[in-house]
Design an enzyme around this catalytic site. Structure first.
Site: not given
Length: 207
Positions: A142-143
């Site tokens: 998850h960026c």
């Protein structure tokens, strides 16, 4: 009584690291869930600052040196900027992909494990994102900078974004070097060296 206290003590020692780790993960997930948009805006602001420096500091110096040299940098710089903007946009808006329950129902011959959190089928390389609260196909991570999970459908956009960001960073460092050298070494440090020489000359004349 002493035995009970010893057992409780060792049990607490074994539980406390897991408790701390779980609390840390919960805090990070909650922060990214509520402040993901701020990270996204911060990334856009940093890109905008680099573009502003390029237009108002680097390009004028290049046009003063040579129009052919400046035209090349203008075209190449815009090529990098367009690719960064496009792949950044696609990384943000493209869903990473999620497994559908209908697939497992329509294919009873394929036995897939089920996620214990969202009850979705989990094909290989599928993981549950605690920030988005969903399972993601071929999840990478998850960026926070794109406020999205990187998975099956937006993985190539994210990789191309990283490549063009790296090229842009190297290109900006090379392009800004003449301006940095003239400003720091020739003007700032040169003026300081010249001032030191003048002070030494004044001292010798006084002596």
């Amino acid at each position: 009584m002493r035995r009970y206290i010893d057992v409780t003590y060792f049990a607490m020692r074994s539980i406390s690291p897991d408790t701390v780790r779980s609390a840390s993960i919960f805090f990070v997930d909650a922060s990214l869930k509520h402040f993901g948009v701020l990270f996204l805006l911060l990334g856009l602001v940093m890109i905008a600052v680099m573009v502003w420096l390029y237009y108002f500091n680097i390009l004028p110096y290049m046009f003063a040196c040579s129009q052919v040299y400046a035209s090349f940098h203008l075209l190449f710089g815009h090529y990098i900027l367009v690719n960064i903007a496009y792949h950044y946009y696609k990384s943000v808006i493209t869903p990473p992909g999620k497994p559908y329950r209908e697939y497992a129902l329509n294919r009873p011959d394929i036995k897939l494990p089920v996620c214990s959190k969202c009850q979705s089928p989990k094909p290989p390389r599928t993981h549950h994102c605690s920030i988005c609260n969903r399972c993601v196909l071929k999840m990478d991570h998850h960026c926070p900078w794109v406020n999205n999970c990187i998975g099956h459908y937006n993985h190539r956009y994210f990789l191309q974004l990283c490549v063009f960001m790296w090229i842009g960073a190297v290109y900006s460092s090379i392009a800004v070097w003449p301006v940095f050298y003239q400003t720091v070494y020739q003007e700032f440090l040169g003026t300081a060296v010249q001032g030191n020489k003048e002070n030494e000359g004044d001292r010798k004349s006084v002596v």
